[in-house]
Design a protein around this motif. Structure first.
Motif, PDB file in Angstrom:
ATOM      1  N   SER A  13       0.836  -1.194   0.000  1.00 35.36           N
ATOM      2  CA  SER A  13       0.000   0.000   0.000  1.00 35.36           C
ATOM      3  C   SER A  13       0.874   1.248   0.000  1.00 35.36           C
ATOM      4  CB  SER A  13      -0.904   0.014   1.238  1.00 35.36           C
ATOM      5  OG  SER A  13      -1.798  -1.073   1.220  1.00 35.36           O
ATOM      6  N   TYR A  14       0.419   2.258  -0.707  1.00 39.53           N
ATOM      7  CA  TYR A  14       1.116   3.535  -0.679  1.00 39.53           C
ATOM      8  C   TYR A  14       1.005   4.162   0.711  1.00 39.53           C
ATOM      9  CZ  TYR A  14       1.427   3.478  -5.784  1.00 39.53           C
ATOM     10  OH  TYR A  14       1.714   3.150  -7.086  1.00 39.53           O
ATOM     11  N   VAL A  15       2.080   4.862   1.112  1.00 37.45           N
ATOM     12  CA  VAL A  15       2.083   5.636   2.347  1.00 37.45           C
ATOM     13  C   VAL A  15       2.335   7.095   1.969  1.00 37.45           C
ATOM     14  CG1 VAL A  15       2.884   3.682   3.730  1.00 37.45           C
ATOM     15  CG2 VAL A  15       4.567   5.252   2.725  1.00 37.45           C
ATOM     16  N   TRP A  16       2.119   7.997   2.933  1.00 37.03           N
ATOM     17  CA  TRP A  16       2.348   9.412   2.617  1.00 37.03           C
ATOM     18  C   TRP A  16       3.789   9.575   2.136  1.00 37.03           C
ATOM     19  CZ3 TRP A  16      -0.625  13.109   1.256  1.00 37.03           C
ATOM     20  CH2 TRP A  16      -0.130  14.424   1.189  1.00 37.03           C
ATOM     21  N   PRO A  17       4.065  10.289   1.015  1.00 35.76           N
ATOM     22  CA  PRO A  17       5.358  10.213   0.328  1.00 35.76           C
ATOM     23  C   PRO A  17       6.463  11.121   0.846  1.00 35.76           C
ATOM     24  CG  PRO A  17       3.837  11.554  -0.943  1.00 35.76           C
ATOM     25  CD  PRO A  17       3.054  11.016   0.223  1.00 35.76           C
ATOM     26  N   GLU A  18       6.231  11.884   1.902  1.00 30.16           N
ATOM     27  CA  GLU A  18       7.239  12.841   2.355  1.00 30.16           C
ATOM     28  C   GLU A  18       8.591  12.161   2.587  1.00 30.16           C
ATOM     29  OE1 GLU A  18       7.975  16.195   5.871  1.00 30.16           O
ATOM     30  OE2 GLU A  18       6.046  15.154   5.705  1.00 30.16           O
ATOM     31  N   ASN A  19       9.628  12.679   1.938  1.00 29.29           N
ATOM     32  CA  ASN A  19      11.015  12.207   2.054  1.00 29.29           C
ATOM     33  C   ASN A  19      11.192  10.752   1.627  1.00 29.29           C
ATOM     34  OD1 ASN A  19      12.003  14.703   2.926  1.00 29.29           O
ATOM     35  ND2 ASN A  19      11.508  14.234   5.064  1.00 29.29           N
ATOM     36  N   ILE A  20      10.262  10.218   0.852  1.00 26.41           N
ATOM     37  CA  ILE A  20      10.460   8.920   0.200  1.00 26.41           C
ATOM     38  C   ILE A  20      10.737   9.240  -1.264  1.00 26.41           C
ATOM     39  CG2 ILE A  20       9.506   6.625  -0.264  1.00 26.41           C
ATOM     40  CD1 ILE A  20       7.604   7.019   2.080  1.00 26.41           C
ATOM     41  N   VAL A  21      11.979   9.575  -1.543  1.00 20.82           N
ATOM     42  CA  VAL A  21      12.315  10.121  -2.851  1.00 20.82           C
ATOM     43  C   VAL A  21      13.809   9.966  -3.103  1.00 20.82           C
ATOM     44  CG1 VAL A  21      12.601  12.454  -1.894  1.00 20.82           C
ATOM     45  CG2 VAL A  21      12.071  12.165  -4.316  1.00 20.82           C
ATOM     46  N   PRO A  22      14.201   9.605  -4.334  1.00 21.15           N
ATOM     47  CA  PRO A  22      15.611   9.545  -4.686  1.00 21.15           C
ATOM     48  C   PRO A  22      16.078  10.879  -5.277  1.00 21.15           C
ATOM     49  CG  PRO A  22      14.338   8.697  -6.498  1.00 21.15           C
ATOM     50  CD  PRO A  22      13.347   9.141  -5.433  1.00 21.15           C
ATOM     51  N   THR A  23      17.325  10.944  -5.692  1.00 25.75           N
ATOM     52  CA  THR A  23      17.764  12.077  -6.492  1.00 25.75           C
ATOM     53  C   THR A  23      17.056  12.002  -7.840  1.00 25.75           C
ATOM     54  OG1 THR A  23      19.895  12.298  -5.409  1.00 25.75           O
ATOM     55  CG2 THR A  23      19.752  13.099  -7.667  1.00 25.75           C
ATOM     56  N   ARG A  24      16.550  13.144  -8.304  1.00 25.68           N
ATOM     57  CA  ARG A  24      15.739  13.193  -9.516  1.00 25.68           C
ATOM     58  C   ARG A  24      16.441  13.982 -10.620  1.00 25.68           C
ATOM     59  NH1 ARG A  24      10.992  15.557  -5.932  1.00 25.68           N
ATOM     60  NH2 ARG A  24      12.880  16.041  -4.758  1.00 25.68           N
ATOM     61  N   LEU A  25      16.004  13.755 -11.839  1.00 26.12           N
ATOM     62  CA  LEU A  25      16.540  14.444 -13.014  1.00 26.12           C
ATOM     63  C   LEU A  25      15.370  14.743 -13.948  1.00 26.12           C
ATOM     64  CD1 LEU A  25      18.960  15.265 -14.923  1.00 26.12           C
ATOM     65  CD2 LEU A  25      18.893  12.892 -15.748  1.00 26.12           C
ATOM     66  N   PHE A  26      15.334  15.963 -14.467  1.00 26.29           N
ATOM     67  CA  PHE A  26      14.327  16.335 -15.459  1.00 26.29           C
ATOM     68  C   PHE A  26      15.032  16.684 -16.758  1.00 26.29           C
ATOM     69  CE2 PHE A  26      12.094  19.666 -17.813  1.00 26.29           C
ATOM     70  CZ  PHE A  26      10.836  19.098 -17.985  1.00 26.29           C
ATOM     71  N   LEU A  27      14.560  16.125 -17.871  1.00 24.16           N
ATOM     72  CA  LEU A  27      15.044  16.477 -19.198  1.00 24.16           C
ATOM     73  C   LEU A  27      13.912  17.139 -19.962  1.00 24.16           C
ATOM     74  CD1 LEU A  27      17.006  13.226 -20.187  1.00 24.16           C
ATOM     75  CD2 LEU A  27      17.922  15.335 -19.195  1.00 24.16           C
ATOM     76  N   GLY A  28      14.185  18.285 -20.576  1.00 26.03           N
ATOM     77  CA  GLY A  28      13.165  19.006 -21.321  1.00 26.03           C
ATOM     78  C   GLY A  28      13.659  19.408 -22.697  1.00 26.03           C
ATOM     79  N   LYS A  29      12.766  19.396 -23.657  1.00 21.17           N
ATOM     80  CA  LYS A  29      13.112  19.791 -25.025  1.00 21.17           C
ATOM     81  C   LYS A  29      12.872  21.281 -25.203  1.00 21.17           C
ATOM     82  CE  LYS A  29      12.309  18.574 -29.888  1.00 21.17           C
ATOM     83  NZ  LYS A  29      13.762  18.389 -30.143  1.00 21.17           N
ATOM     84  N   LYS A  30      13.897  21.997 -25.608  1.00 19.77           N
ATOM     85  CA  LYS A  30      13.796  23.438 -25.804  1.00 19.77           C
ATOM     86  C   LYS A  30      12.958  23.764 -27.041  1.00 19.77           C
ATOM     87  CE  LYS A  30      17.836  25.476 -25.611  1.00 19.77           C
ATOM     88  NZ  LYS A  30      19.309  25.647 -25.749  1.00 19.77           N
ATOM     89  N   GLY A  31      12.238  24.852 -26.949  1.00 14.82           N
ATOM     90  CA  GLY A  31      11.459  25.301 -28.088  1.00 14.82           C
ATOM     91  C   GLY A  31      10.330  24.377 -28.460  1.00 14.82           C
ATOM     92  N   ALA A  32       9.748  23.708 -27.468  1.00 20.43           N
ATOM     93  CA  ALA A  32       8.641  22.783 -27.734  1.00 20.43           C
ATOM     94  C   ALA A  32       7.507  23.053 -26.766  1.00 20.43           C
ATOM     95  CB  ALA A  32       9.115  21.337 -27.608  1.00 20.43           C
ATOM     96  N   ASN A  33       6.266  23.031 -27.268  1.00 18.66           N
ATOM     97  CA  ASN A  33       5.116  23.199 -26.386  1.00 18.66           C
ATOM     98  C   ASN A  33       4.763  21.872 -25.727  1.00 18.66           C
ATOM     99  OD1 ASN A  33       3.648  21.653 -28.244  1.00 18.66           O
ATOM    100  ND2 ASN A  33       2.576  23.419 -29.113  1.00 18.66           N
TER     101      ASN A  33
END
Length: 759
Positions: free
Chosen positions: A365-385
């Motif tokens: 079962s899911y529990v409240w997620p506070e501080n249950i998190v790894p290091t994250r990375l976001f990749l985004g495409k420039k000039g795209a909607n």
């Protein structure tokens, strides 16, 4: 003579009665109408301002109004003042014989722009700087303030005129500095005060957009049609436990921040506009609230003074978000860190809704997620909607925030592996400096829907309790304490200043290390977002004894006889031998291939938080505050008339100015205004660490009494410029490895600099 007018004229802050009120009203967030003012009595004039927060002591407190940059006495100190009477004077500094570099005050909370009345608010946190023009350095800093939730509700700032929408809590300020005078400010013979080089200052935000890309409107009595989404539920109903008294909305706890200049990594590489990315980190919602939305990141378009709420990283709240180099011209990368659901409770009804709508692959079962998190990375495409179609016009699309993917670091979690042990336990019980963890960043199944608002039940924050999509069997996200329990919070992150696809990540458990995902450039070569990116984590500092690594330089003496080689955050003697609650973290590149990291603790050190600098050692720089510090107990501060009661302080935020201020042999500045095309980073790498000018913020949580209660500036902290001229530059490194990383560490609030061989 009108009493307030006389005081202000004596300070050189006004020339007329009308200007007196024009100065005062912005301080409390109000405006003067076009009518002629007829002032006969101070109290009559001030009491007649609708909604004003003017207390009886206002006119007496006016003597403390100073122009921005006027004050030069430091709040922080090199060692405890003890019983030395000359060091226990309010408005004067304590022991400022800083052992490893000069610290001068740039600005102090509560100072005002003498032309507009705009006041700087506290407590200073994330900061950054860029060239506004060839001769003007614009310093941006945000205040980490909590509005009505704790302590002192700051005076409002207003946006979206003529609707005049008010925000209390955290502000984002700018301070414009003369570039030539700033470059000489730490030279021998320079003025003690920074006032002479301040050109302008004020609020950096004029327009503010919510998650639906609407201009935020005023708060309604029952619900709001264009709300600040951090404060409301899906129905637009205000759900924060306390309501602002003088504003529509609460901008809650802007913590650290990152200023990304256009093309900071090279020609066409990186974001296309100068921007300042910040975030609300935590909040307190009503325990019975339904339809929670959460806390977004906010991106400030520096050229247009427009602040945009975004959901690209999820809505769990963040400590800091930084841009990292992808090695491409078509994509951007950001690494967010922090909380993942610090909303003031565990919200069992919302957890039940998550479990009713989603299932974990392990059957749990899911529990409240506070501080249950790894290091994250976001990749985004420039000039795209948001649909991936070309859009080089809209600010968010142009800079890669609309079409992208969020990833989390995962590794093998079979018995006996770091993954099975959990990030916190591995760093405490197993890791040594140089130890590695092999893994990859895996793309989440969650997808952002820019411009729409959903219930937090659907947020990315929960997915780290599940198996990474596409990972080998037995792999898991490398969370602090597994997938079912909260652990230590990931604090600041900082990108590789030399442009590598690497990021430095710290933790409140007192450890830090580097994630290397260098294959991202090749993975993006196809023009599509990959399912995963191989990565390796290298521990630089485990949660272990650092006392033998600290060089105090003859300073760092505590009031109880201990020294800053330890951290007594709960009255212990001896104090803790590890880092405690590492908060601030900034990776710097210097000449000779040497790297340094500024690290700040936020531990509640009883005798004053520490700040260090270090190549292979932690060089103690300064300390500040603490409930058992002698100056705190004597109720004195470097700023007169603000001490409320003894409390902890915190160094926070650091910006390397050396690229902006680098000169050639003729004395001309080398960096031109406009897109940097990597030159700012390149120039900073060429400056020896001893010649670097670094801006550092200090939060002084004891300093919210006295005149701050008249002006509602929140606690009075300071912005410093630090020259590391006294740092010993001999660094011993392993012969086989030419790389070394130094890190300034701020403990209790202490400021250190540290370097460590990279294996």
């Amino acid at each position: 003579m009108w009493g307030c007018e006389g005081i202000l004229q004596g300070r050189g802050l006004l020339r007329s009665r009308r200007q007196g009120l024009e100065l005062l009203l912005p301080v409390v967030g109000l405006r003067i109408s076009g009518r002629r003012l007829r002032v006969r009595e101070d109290d009559e004039a001030l009491a007649g301002v609708p909604g004003a927060m003017f207390p009886p002591a206002l006119c007496a407190d006016m003597q403390h109004l100073k122009p921005v940059g006027h004050r030069s006495s430091q709040i922080c100190e090199a060692s405890d003042a003890g019983s030395t009477a000359s060091l226990l004077v309010d408005g004067s500094p304590g022991n400022i014989s800083f052992p490893h570099g000069m610290l001068k005050v740039l600005a102090t909370v509560g100072e005002v722009n003498p032309r507009t009345g705009a006041m700087l608010t506290g407590v200073p946190d994330g900061n950054g700087a860029y060239l506004k023009s060839a001769e003007v350095v614009r310093l941006i800093y945000q205040s980490e303030s909590y509005g009505p939730l704790t302590r002192q509700e700051t005076f409002p700032f207003f946006v979206n005129e003529p609707e005049h929408v008010g925000f209390t809590g955290s502000h984002i300020h700018f301070i414009d500095l003369n570039r030539s005078l700033l470059a000489n400010f730490l030279n021998d013979g320079a003025p003690a005060s920074a006032e002479h080089m301040v050109i302008d200052s004020g609020e950096a935000v004029q327009k503010m957009y919510n998650l639906k890309r609407e201009l935020v409107g005023k708060r309604g009595a029952a619900s709001s049609s264009r709300p600040h989404h951090s404060n409301v539920n899906l129905a637009g109903e205000y759900i924060v436990i306390k309501t602002p008294s003088k504003a529509d909305w609460l901008m809650q706890s802007l913590c650290s921040a990152h200023l990304a200049p256009a093309f900071q990594w090279g020609e066409g590489m990186g974001v296309q506009d100068d921007l300042f990315i910040t975030n609300e980190e935590w909040i307190s919602y009503e325990s019975t609230a339904q339809g929670l939305i959460g806390l977004p990141a906010h991106v400030l378009d520096l050229a247009r003074n427009e602040l945009w709420a975004i959901s690209a990283f999820g809505l769990g709240g963040f400590e800091k978000i930084v841009e990292v180099n992808t090695g491409t011209k078509d994509f951007v990368a950001f690494v967010p860190s922090g909380y993942n659901g610090a909303f003031g409770g565990n919200f069992p009804e919302i957890v039940a809704q998550r479990n009713g709508n989603f299932s974990r692959s392990d059957g749990g079962s899911y529990v409240w997620p506070e501080n249950i998190v790894p290091t994250r990375l976001f990749l985004g495409k420039k000039g795209a909607n948001k649909d991936g179609n070309s859009d080089n016009t809209a600010f968010l699309a142009r800079n890669g925030f609309e079409f992208g993917a969020l990833y989390g670091f995962a590794t093998d979690c079979a018995a006996g592996t770091p993954g099975a042990e959990g990030r916190d336990n591995w760093h405490k019980n197993t890791a040594t400096a140089g130890a590695k963890v092999t893994g990859a960043f895996y793309r989440l199944r969650w997808k952002d829907a820019p411009g729409t608002v959903k219930d937090f039940v659907h947020d990315a924050a929960w997915e780290f309790q599940d198996a990474p999509d596409g990972a080998p069997a037995g792999w898991c996200f490398w969370n602090a304490n597994g997938k079912d329990a909260s652990g230590a919070k990931t604090e600041h992150v900082s990108p590789d200043p030399r442009g590598g696809a690497r990021v430095l990540q710290g933790s409140t458990a007192g450890y830090f290390g580097i994630y290397d995902f260098s294959e991202v450039t090749a993975k993006l070569a196809s023009g599509t977002l990959p399912a995963s990116i191989p990565a390796t984590y290298t521990c630089l500092q485990p949660e272990s004894d650092i006392t033998s690594m600290i060089d105090l330089g003859g300073a760092g003496q505590y009031a109880d006889g201990q020294t800053a080689v330890v951290n007594p955050d709960q009255g212990q003697n001896p104090g803790k031998k590890t880092f405690e609650d590492v908060d601030g973290l900034e990776w710097l590149a210097a000449a000779g291939g040497e790297d340094y990291v500024v690290i700040h603790e936020d531990s509640g050190n009883d005798f004053g938080e520490r700040k260090f600098l270090t190549p292979m050692k932690y060089y103690f720089v300064a300390m500040s505050g603490g409930t058992k510090n002698s100056r705190s107990l004597a109720k004195v501060s470097g700023v007169a008339g603000v001490m409320k009661s003894p409390n902890s302080h915190e160094f926070s935020g650091a910006t390397d100015l050396s690229g902006l201020l680098a000169r050639d042999a003729s004395g001309a500045f080398r960096l031109a205004a406009g897109p940097q095309n990597g030159m700012g980073r390149k120039l900073a790498m060429e400056v020896p660490v001893g010649n670097k000018d670094i801006v550092v913020s200090l939060q002084a949580h004891s300093n919210w009494g006295g005149w701050t209660e008249s002006f509602h500036s929140d606690a009075v902290g300071q912005l410093y410029i630090h020259l590391q001229a006294k740092l010993a530059f001999v660094v011993s490194r392993a012969a086989a490895d030419p790389k070394s990383i130094a890190c300034p560490i701020h403990v209790a609030d202490t400021f250190f600099l540290f370097s460590h061989d990279l294996v």
